[in-house]
Design a protein around this motif. Sequence first.
Motif, PDB file in Angstrom:
ATOM      1  N   ASN A  34       1.161  -0.988  -0.259  1.00 53.16           N
ATOM      2  CA  ASN A  34       0.366  -0.070   0.528  1.00 53.16           C
ATOM      3  C   ASN A  34       0.659   0.933   0.134  1.00 53.16           C
ATOM      4  OD1 ASN A  34      -1.784  -1.378  -0.049  1.00 53.16           O
ATOM      5  ND2 ASN A  34      -2.677  -1.588   1.952  1.00 53.16           N
ATOM      6  N   PHE A  35       1.973   1.795   0.467  1.00 54.95           N
ATOM      7  CA  PHE A  35       2.760   2.584   0.787  1.00 54.95           C
ATOM      8  C   PHE A  35       3.241   2.503  -0.811  1.00 54.95           C
ATOM      9  CE2 PHE A  35       6.931   3.410   1.934  1.00 54.95           C
ATOM     10  CZ  PHE A  35       6.553   4.949   1.572  1.00 54.95           C
ATOM     11  N   VAL A  36       4.417   1.526  -1.184  1.00 54.98           N
ATOM     12  CA  VAL A  36       4.648   1.806  -2.190  1.00 54.98           C
ATOM     13  C   VAL A  36       3.572   2.089  -3.617  1.00 54.98           C
ATOM     14  CG1 VAL A  36       6.121   0.532  -4.021  1.00 54.98           C
ATOM     15  CG2 VAL A  36       6.717   0.410  -1.980  1.00 54.98           C
ATOM     16  N   PHE A  37       2.981   1.357  -3.586  1.00 53.57           N
ATOM     17  CA  PHE A  37       1.139   1.831  -4.403  1.00 53.57           C
ATOM     18  C   PHE A  37       1.102   3.194  -4.050  1.00 53.57           C
ATOM     19  CE2 PHE A  37      -2.756   0.938  -6.870  1.00 53.57           C
ATOM     20  CZ  PHE A  37      -1.726   0.835  -7.846  1.00 53.57           C
ATOM     21  N   SER A  38       0.759   3.635  -3.021  1.00 52.48           N
ATOM     22  CA  SER A  38       0.406   5.157  -3.228  1.00 52.48           C
ATOM     23  C   SER A  38       1.403   6.193  -3.500  1.00 52.48           C
ATOM     24  CB  SER A  38      -0.051   5.516  -1.774  1.00 52.48           C
ATOM     25  OG  SER A  38       1.274   5.234  -0.829  1.00 52.48           O
ATOM     26  N   GLN A  39       2.918   6.315  -3.603  1.00 53.64           N
ATOM     27  CA  GLN A  39       4.062   6.875  -3.564  1.00 53.64           C
ATOM     28  C   GLN A  39       4.442   7.434  -5.431  1.00 53.64           C
ATOM     29  OE1 GLN A  39       5.972   9.026  -1.895  1.00 53.64           O
ATOM     30  NE2 GLN A  39       4.636   7.703  -0.138  1.00 53.64           N
ATOM     31  N   ALA A  40       4.215   5.647  -5.717  1.00 54.11           N
ATOM     32  CA  ALA A  40       3.884   5.504  -7.096  1.00 54.11           C
ATOM     33  C   ALA A  40       2.622   5.773  -7.942  1.00 54.11           C
ATOM     34  CB  ALA A  40       4.153   3.871  -7.618  1.00 54.11           C
ATOM     35  N   LEU A  41       1.328   6.253  -7.534  1.00 56.44           N
ATOM     36  CA  LEU A  41       0.556   6.418  -8.034  1.00 56.44           C
ATOM     37  C   LEU A  41       0.906   7.976  -7.933  1.00 56.44           C
ATOM     38  CD1 LEU A  41      -2.972   5.030  -7.007  1.00 56.44           C
ATOM     39  CD2 LEU A  41      -2.196   4.509  -8.832  1.00 56.44           C
ATOM     40  N   PHE A  42       1.157   8.680  -7.030  1.00 61.90           N
ATOM     41  CA  PHE A  42       1.062  10.126  -6.928  1.00 61.90           C
ATOM     42  C   PHE A  42       2.405  10.534  -7.612  1.00 61.90           C
ATOM     43  CE2 PHE A  42       3.810  13.912  -4.351  1.00 61.90           C
ATOM     44  CZ  PHE A  42       2.479  15.189  -4.769  1.00 61.90           C
ATOM     45  N   TRP A  43       3.640  10.158  -7.362  1.00 63.09           N
ATOM     46  CA  TRP A  43       4.564  10.670  -7.550  1.00 63.09           C
ATOM     47  C   TRP A  43       4.358  10.312  -9.555  1.00 63.09           C
ATOM     48  CZ3 TRP A  43       6.696  14.353  -5.928  1.00 63.09           C
ATOM     49  CH2 TRP A  43       7.520  14.237  -4.215  1.00 63.09           C
ATOM     50  N   ALA A  78      -5.358  15.015  -8.863  1.00 59.35           N
ATOM     51  CA  ALA A  78      -4.310  15.758  -7.377  1.00 59.35           C
ATOM     52  C   ALA A  78      -4.716  15.821  -6.470  1.00 59.35           C
ATOM     53  CB  ALA A  78      -4.197  17.081  -7.861  1.00 59.35           C
ATOM     54  N   VAL A  79      -5.952  15.262  -6.182  1.00 50.98           N
ATOM     55  CA  VAL A  79      -6.446  15.530  -4.996  1.00 50.98           C
ATOM     56  C   VAL A  79      -6.593  14.052  -4.099  1.00 50.98           C
ATOM     57  CG1 VAL A  79      -8.090  16.094  -2.899  1.00 50.98           C
ATOM     58  CG2 VAL A  79      -7.859  17.533  -5.026  1.00 50.98           C
ATOM     59  N   ILE A  80      -7.019  13.265  -5.027  1.00 50.83           N
ATOM     60  CA  ILE A  80      -6.942  11.504  -4.907  1.00 50.83           C
ATOM     61  C   ILE A  80      -5.650  11.284  -4.553  1.00 50.83           C
ATOM     62  CG2 ILE A  80      -7.786   9.676  -5.130  1.00 50.83           C
ATOM     63  CD1 ILE A  80     -10.110  11.361  -4.218  1.00 50.83           C
ATOM     64  N   SER A  81      -4.999  11.365  -5.238  1.00 51.85           N
ATOM     65  CA  SER A  81      -3.307  10.671  -5.153  1.00 51.85           C
ATOM     66  C   SER A  81      -2.954  11.675  -3.857  1.00 51.85           C
ATOM     67  CB  SER A  81      -2.996  10.580  -6.412  1.00 51.85           C
ATOM     68  OG  SER A  81      -2.479  11.892  -6.601  1.00 51.85           O
ATOM     69  N   THR A  82      -3.101  12.490  -3.664  1.00 51.46           N
ATOM     70  CA  THR A  82      -1.815  13.115  -2.447  1.00 51.46           C
ATOM     71  C   THR A  82      -2.676  12.937  -1.059  1.00 51.46           C
ATOM     72  OG1 THR A  82      -1.876  15.201  -3.399  1.00 51.46           O
ATOM     73  CG2 THR A  82      -1.640  15.597  -0.936  1.00 51.46           C
ATOM     74  N   MET A  83      -4.221  12.552  -0.915  1.00 54.69           N
ATOM     75  CA  MET A  83      -4.651  12.286  -0.090  1.00 54.69           C
ATOM     76  C   MET A  83      -4.652  10.203  -0.270  1.00 54.69           C
ATOM     77  SD  MET A  83      -8.416  13.327   0.703  1.00 54.69           S
ATOM     78  CE  MET A  83      -9.321  12.901  -0.675  1.00 54.69           C
ATOM     79  N   LEU A  84      -4.330   9.348  -0.739  1.00 56.07           N
ATOM     80  CA  LEU A  84      -4.216   8.308  -0.732  1.00 56.07           C
ATOM     81  C   LEU A  84      -2.165   8.282  -0.293  1.00 56.07           C
ATOM     82  CD1 LEU A  84      -4.512   5.856  -1.024  1.00 56.07           C
ATOM     83  CD2 LEU A  84      -3.359   5.564  -3.827  1.00 56.07           C
ATOM     84  N   MET A  85      -1.602   9.083  -0.770  1.00 60.93           N
ATOM     85  CA  MET A  85      -0.483   8.818  -0.189  1.00 60.93           C
ATOM     86  C   MET A  85      -0.011   9.298   1.244  1.00 60.93           C
ATOM     87  SD  MET A  85       3.237  11.250  -1.508  1.00 60.93           S
ATOM     88  CE  MET A  85       2.519  12.639  -0.796  1.00 60.93           C
ATOM     89  N   VAL A  86      -1.087  10.260   1.510  1.00 60.74           N
ATOM     90  CA  VAL A  86      -0.211  11.073   3.384  1.00 60.74           C
ATOM     91  C   VAL A  86      -0.469   9.877   4.041  1.00 60.74           C
ATOM     92  CG1 VAL A  86      -1.537  12.513   4.966  1.00 60.74           C
ATOM     93  CG2 VAL A  86      -0.663  12.988   2.070  1.00 60.74           C
ATOM     94  N   VAL A  87      -1.932   9.539   3.880  1.00 59.29           N
ATOM     95  CA  VAL A  87      -2.666   8.287   4.615  1.00 59.29           C
ATOM     96  C   VAL A  87      -1.804   6.695   4.256  1.00 59.29           C
ATOM     97  CG1 VAL A  87      -5.059   6.418   4.255  1.00 59.29           C
ATOM     98  CG2 VAL A  87      -5.704   9.063   4.648  1.00 59.29           C
TER      99      VAL A  87
END
Length: 105
Positions: A34-43, A78-87
């Motif tokens: 989850n951590f790696v995937f959320s980082q990949a989606l945001f970046w 932008a908003v969804i991927s940022t929230m996903l990365m933070v959470v």
Amino acid sequence: LSSFNNNNKKYNITMDAVTAFPTFVLNNVGWTFNFVFSQALFWGYGFPALNDYGYDDAEKSQSGLGGIPSGPSGSGVAVISTMLMVVGSLAWGSAFLSFKKPSKD
């Protein structure tokens, strides 16, 4: 080292982060994914959209096809991927900080 017993397993209160990290990753594959995937989606999607178009509905924010990739009227990447990365980062980080590596005893 101080230690305590929990469910017949002995845990050290202090741990060596170098040996604890691989153990944590192997014991928490789901959280790590989850951590790696959320980082990949945001970046990969969120940051480029914010960087190229900003977060507004102005003329400069529109793509060549007339769509608004980012902003209040945009896709929300932008908003969804940022929230996903933070959470994802907070959940993974708190799980890692609270992780107690089982001792070999």
